[in-house]
Each structure stands twice: as C-alpha cells, then as structure tokens.
Design a protein around this motif. Structure first.
Motif, PDB file in Angstrom:
ATOM      1  N   LEU A 129       0.827  -1.216   0.000  1.00 33.64           N
ATOM      2  CA  LEU A 129       0.000   0.000   0.000  1.00 33.64           C
ATOM      3  C   LEU A 129       0.859   1.263   0.000  1.00 33.64           C
ATOM      4  CD1 LEU A 129      -2.886  -0.999   2.421  1.00 33.64           C
ATOM      5  CD2 LEU A 129      -2.957  -0.797  -0.069  1.00 33.64           C
ATOM      6  N   ILE A 130       1.921   1.272   0.775  1.00 32.06           N
ATOM      7  CA  ILE A 130       2.833   2.416   0.807  1.00 32.06           C
ATOM      8  C   ILE A 130       3.478   2.601  -0.563  1.00 32.06           C
ATOM      9  CG2 ILE A 130       4.968   3.318   1.789  1.00 32.06           C
ATOM     10  CD1 ILE A 130       2.579   3.505   3.674  1.00 32.06           C
ATOM     11  N   LEU A 131       3.907   1.503  -1.168  1.00 35.22           N
ATOM     12  CA  LEU A 131       4.497   1.565  -2.508  1.00 35.22           C
ATOM     13  C   LEU A 131       3.496   2.120  -3.511  1.00 35.22           C
ATOM     14  CD1 LEU A 131       6.821   0.907  -4.460  1.00 35.22           C
ATOM     15  CD2 LEU A 131       5.834  -1.376  -4.690  1.00 35.22           C
ATOM     16  N   LEU A 132       2.263   1.693  -3.428  1.00 31.02           N
ATOM     17  CA  LEU A 132       1.212   2.170  -4.327  1.00 31.02           C
ATOM     18  C   LEU A 132       0.971   3.672  -4.164  1.00 31.02           C
ATOM     19  CD1 LEU A 132      -0.774   1.053  -6.424  1.00 31.02           C
ATOM     20  CD2 LEU A 132      -2.423   0.813  -4.570  1.00 31.02           C
ATOM     21  N   VAL A 133       0.971   4.150  -2.931  1.00 27.87           N
ATOM     22  CA  VAL A 133       0.775   5.579  -2.663  1.00 27.87           C
ATOM     23  C   VAL A 133       1.942   6.393  -3.213  1.00 27.87           C
ATOM     24  CG1 VAL A 133       0.657   7.312  -0.831  1.00 27.87           C
ATOM     25  CG2 VAL A 133      -0.734   5.252  -0.681  1.00 27.87           C
TER      26      VAL A 133
END
Length: 53
Positions: free
Chosen positions: A7-11
């Motif tokens: 999720l952090i990577l996606l953001v």
C-alpha cells in the motif's frame, strides 16, 4: 511483500505519477520554473530564437 508495504508503494507511485503529470501539463501550457535570470541558472539557459531571413 506484505500488504502494508504494498500500500505504501502504491501511494508513493501514485504521488510520483501525479507530480510528473502536473509537470507535463505545465510544460504544455508554456509554464516554466525558469526565472529568466541566466546568471543563476543551474542548467543551459535558453538563447533567443534566431529569425530566418
């Protein structure tokens, strides 16, 4: 890779994409971060366009 990391990577990818999109839109609209002061320019300054006769 766990869910939190994903999720952090996606953001981060989304934010970088939006920044690049904004820069492209500004470039197409003729906006520039260049202040026109070539003495303080960190890159190659733009020379006036030569007119052909």
């Amino acid at each position: 890779m766990n869910l939190g990391t994903f999720l952090i990577l996606l953001v981060v990818v989304a934010v970088v994409g939006l920044v690049i999109r904004g820069m492209v839109k500004d470039k197409r609209a003729g906006k520039s971060s260049c202040g026109g002061d070539c003495s303080h320019c960190g890159s190659v300054c733009h020379a006036p366009k030569k007119t052909q006769k």
